[in-house]
Design a protein around this motif. Structure first.
Motif, PDB file in Angstrom:
ATOM      1  N   LEU A   1      21.861  54.989  35.312  1.00 30.03           N
ATOM      2  CA  LEU A   1      23.553  55.244  34.687  1.00 30.03           C
ATOM      3  C   LEU A   1      23.295  54.418  32.920  1.00 30.03           C
ATOM      4  CD1 LEU A   1      25.831  52.522  36.949  1.00 30.03           C
ATOM      5  CD2 LEU A   1      25.096  55.593  36.654  1.00 30.03           C
ATOM      6  N   ARG A   2      22.803  53.302  32.442  1.00 29.27           N
ATOM      7  CA  ARG A   2      22.466  53.375  30.676  1.00 29.27           C
ATOM      8  C   ARG A   2      22.104  52.385  31.180  1.00 29.27           C
ATOM      9  NH1 ARG A   2      27.158  50.868  33.209  1.00 29.27           N
ATOM     10  NH2 ARG A   2      28.712  52.438  32.634  1.00 29.27           N
ATOM     11  N   MET A   3      21.015  52.262  29.547  1.00 31.18           N
ATOM     12  CA  MET A   3      20.092  51.469  29.055  1.00 31.18           C
ATOM     13  C   MET A   3      20.781  50.738  28.635  1.00 31.18           C
ATOM     14  SD  MET A   3      16.782  52.069  27.649  1.00 31.18           S
ATOM     15  CE  MET A   3      17.064  52.993  25.859  1.00 31.18           C
TER      16      MET A   3
ATOM     17  N   LYS B   1      13.204  64.328  33.332  1.00 33.20           N
ATOM     18  CA  LYS B   1      13.896  63.813  32.212  1.00 33.20           C
ATOM     19  C   LYS B   1      15.226  63.530  33.136  1.00 33.20           C
ATOM     20  CE  LYS B   1      11.583  66.165  28.644  1.00 33.20           C
ATOM     21  NZ  LYS B   1      11.330  67.759  27.902  1.00 33.20           N
ATOM     22  N   VAL B   2      15.451  61.891  33.053  1.00 34.70           N
ATOM     23  CA  VAL B   2      17.461  61.899  33.201  1.00 34.70           C
ATOM     24  C   VAL B   2      17.862  61.196  31.498  1.00 34.70           C
ATOM     25  CG1 VAL B   2      17.890  59.777  34.274  1.00 34.70           C
ATOM     26  CG2 VAL B   2      16.208  60.673  34.831  1.00 34.70           C
ATOM     27  N   ASP B   3      19.485  61.904  32.042  1.00 34.04           N
ATOM     28  CA  ASP B   3      20.423  61.726  31.268  1.00 34.04           C
ATOM     29  C   ASP B   3      21.367  61.255  32.284  1.00 34.04           C
ATOM     30  OD1 ASP B   3      21.101  64.561  31.589  1.00 34.04           O
ATOM     31  OD2 ASP B   3      20.391  65.650  30.257  1.00 34.04           O
ATOM     32  N   GLU B   4      22.883  61.370  31.499  1.00 32.83           N
ATOM     33  CA  GLU B   4      24.175  61.015  31.604  1.00 32.83           C
ATOM     34  C   GLU B   4      24.242  62.361  33.226  1.00 32.83           C
ATOM     35  OE1 GLU B   4      27.471  60.632  29.067  1.00 32.83           O
ATOM     36  OE2 GLU B   4      26.308  58.444  28.900  1.00 32.83           O
TER      37      GLU B   4
ATOM     38  N   ARG C   1      16.983  59.355  28.148  1.00 35.32           N
ATOM     39  CA  ARG C   1      17.760  60.460  27.044  1.00 35.32           C
ATOM     40  C   ARG C   1      18.248  59.319  26.686  1.00 35.32           C
ATOM     41  NH1 ARG C   1      17.078  65.387  24.381  1.00 35.32           N
ATOM     42  NH2 ARG C   1      18.636  65.400  23.077  1.00 35.32           N
ATOM     43  N   ASN C   2      18.208  59.145  25.114  1.00 32.78           N
ATOM     44  CA  ASN C   2      18.754  58.040  24.281  1.00 32.78           C
ATOM     45  C   ASN C   2      19.814  59.130  23.466  1.00 32.78           C
ATOM     46  OD1 ASN C   2      20.216  56.965  22.342  1.00 32.78           O
ATOM     47  ND2 ASN C   2      18.446  55.963  22.286  1.00 32.78           N
ATOM     48  N   ARG C   3      20.995  58.536  24.318  1.00 34.39           N
ATOM     49  CA  ARG C   3      22.441  59.012  24.465  1.00 34.39           C
ATOM     50  C   ARG C   3      22.787  59.262  22.714  1.00 34.39           C
ATOM     51  NH1 ARG C   3      27.969  57.980  26.294  1.00 34.39           N
ATOM     52  NH2 ARG C   3      27.099  55.626  24.890  1.00 34.39           N
TER      53      ARG C   3
ATOM     54  N   THR D   1      20.340  58.657  20.079  1.00 36.21           N
ATOM     55  CA  THR D   1      18.942  59.121  18.386  1.00 36.21           C
ATOM     56  C   THR D   1      18.602  60.702  19.731  1.00 36.21           C
ATOM     57  OG1 THR D   1      17.370  58.315  20.074  1.00 36.21           O
ATOM     58  CG2 THR D   1      18.859  57.234  18.297  1.00 36.21           C
ATOM     59  N   GLY D   2      19.037  60.920  21.116  1.00 32.47           N
ATOM     60  CA  GLY D   2      18.252  61.826  21.487  1.00 32.47           C
ATOM     61  C   GLY D   2      16.903  61.812  22.073  1.00 32.47           C
ATOM     62  N   GLU D   3      15.917  61.035  21.801  1.00 39.10           N
ATOM     63  CA  GLU D   3      15.065  60.822  22.380  1.00 39.10           C
ATOM     64  C   GLU D   3      14.893  60.434  23.532  1.00 39.10           C
ATOM     65  OE1 GLU D   3      11.193  57.525  21.278  1.00 39.10           O
ATOM     66  OE2 GLU D   3      13.867  57.039  20.281  1.00 39.10           O
ATOM     67  N   ASN D   4      13.785  60.758  24.302  1.00 42.27           N
ATOM     68  CA  ASN D   4      13.064  60.454  25.514  1.00 42.27           C
ATOM     69  C   ASN D   4      12.430  59.533  25.746  1.00 42.27           C
ATOM     70  OD1 ASN D   4      14.585  63.334  26.575  1.00 42.27           O
ATOM     71  ND2 ASN D   4      13.069  64.559  25.531  1.00 42.27           N
ATOM     72  N   ILE D   5      12.758  58.458  25.917  1.00 35.06           N
ATOM     73  CA  ILE D   5      11.715  57.337  25.654  1.00 35.06           C
ATOM     74  C   ILE D   5      11.458  56.743  27.484  1.00 35.06           C
ATOM     75  CG2 ILE D   5      12.517  54.853  26.132  1.00 35.06           C
ATOM     76  CD1 ILE D   5      15.075  55.150  24.703  1.00 35.06           C
ATOM     77  N   PRO D   6      10.305  57.268  27.407  1.00 33.42           N
ATOM     78  CA  PRO D   6       9.859  56.660  28.308  1.00 33.42           C
ATOM     79  C   PRO D   6      10.122  55.484  29.537  1.00 33.42           C
ATOM     80  CG  PRO D   6       8.271  56.466  26.752  1.00 33.42           C
ATOM     81  CD  PRO D   6       9.318  56.723  26.618  1.00 33.42           C
TER      82      PRO D   6
END
Length: 230
Positions: A227-229, A87-90, A113-115, A117-122
């Motif tokens: 880094l970012r989506m 699980k990847v985030d900042e 991880r969407n910063r 919404t907090g959703e873990n996006i595949p």
């Protein structure tokens, strides 16, 4: 001189009474020795019996050793896919290492991880052929859900599946597909979106409006970071 009379001549004889035996005769030295020998043997035998009995009582009968119960190794339950996929985030942006993605068309799943919404996006990281493994252009990181809609995308390495399931006869390398409408995205090609935005994953066939959302990556040492989506 006349002969002296012997004392036995004048000794009175004991009367013989019926049923009563006479005085016992004297035992010979041989019979006395035999009696002593037998008595000694009996005493020795008694001592041996008593000694053996005491020794047997003093010895404890040890029970047979207890055999250890065989241990049956029960394999650990397989981890759920969501537990082994990173699980990847900042805070923890690491997706994989360069050595993991050394082979062209290698791939690795992860959750981004969407910063907001907090959703873990595949998501998926693909090693592109021809690009340098130490440069971001050597990879394509993308969200594995359709940009418009909820359909889960799939990475198709089987060229026969591209031909049979998607009807794409010109398949020469792996592609990303949308199984809901049979749209295919080519990882090796770029396309321009309205506003003059250049993105990877040009549509090879199908009706989707745009390629999947891309994830910007960075190479830091031997690690590949998200880094970012879009």
């Amino acid at each position: 001189m006349s002969d002296q009379p012997t004392p036995d001549r004048y000794k009175a004889e004991m009367p013989s009474i019926p049923g009563v035996s006479g005085p016992p005769g004297r035992r010979s030295p041989g019979s006395a020795m035999a009696i002593r020998l037998v008595g000694g043997l009996l005493v020795l035998l008694l001592v041996l019996v008593l000694g053996t009995s005491l020794v047997m009582r003093s010895k404890r009968v040890e029970p047979p050793p207890v055999q250890p119960t065989p241990q049956i190794e029960v394999p650990s339950p397989a981890a759920a896919p969501s537990e082994v996929i990173p699980k990847v985030d900042e805070t923890f942006p690491g997706i994989a290492t360069i050595s993991e993605m050394a082979k062209p068309w290698a791939s690795k799943e992860f959750f981004y991880r969407n910063r907001l919404t907090g959703e873990n996006i595949p998501a998926l990281l693909i090693r592109l052929p021809g690009g340098s493994p130490s440069q971001p252009v050597g990879y394509w990181a993308l969200a594995m859900t359709a940009a418009y809609g909820n359909c889960r995308l799939e990475y198709i390495e089987d060229l026969d599946k591209l031909k049979t399931d998607y009807g794409f006869r010109a398949a020469k390398h792996p592609m990303v597909g949308n199984p809901c409408n049979r749209t295919l995205f080519d990882p090796t090609k770029m396309t321009t979106l309205p506003g003059n935005f250049l993105v990877r994953g040009a549509i090879a066939q199908g009706s989707d409006l745009r390629p999947p959302l891309g994830i910007q990556i960075k190479i830091e040492g031997k690690d590949i970071l998200a880094l970012r989506m879009e």
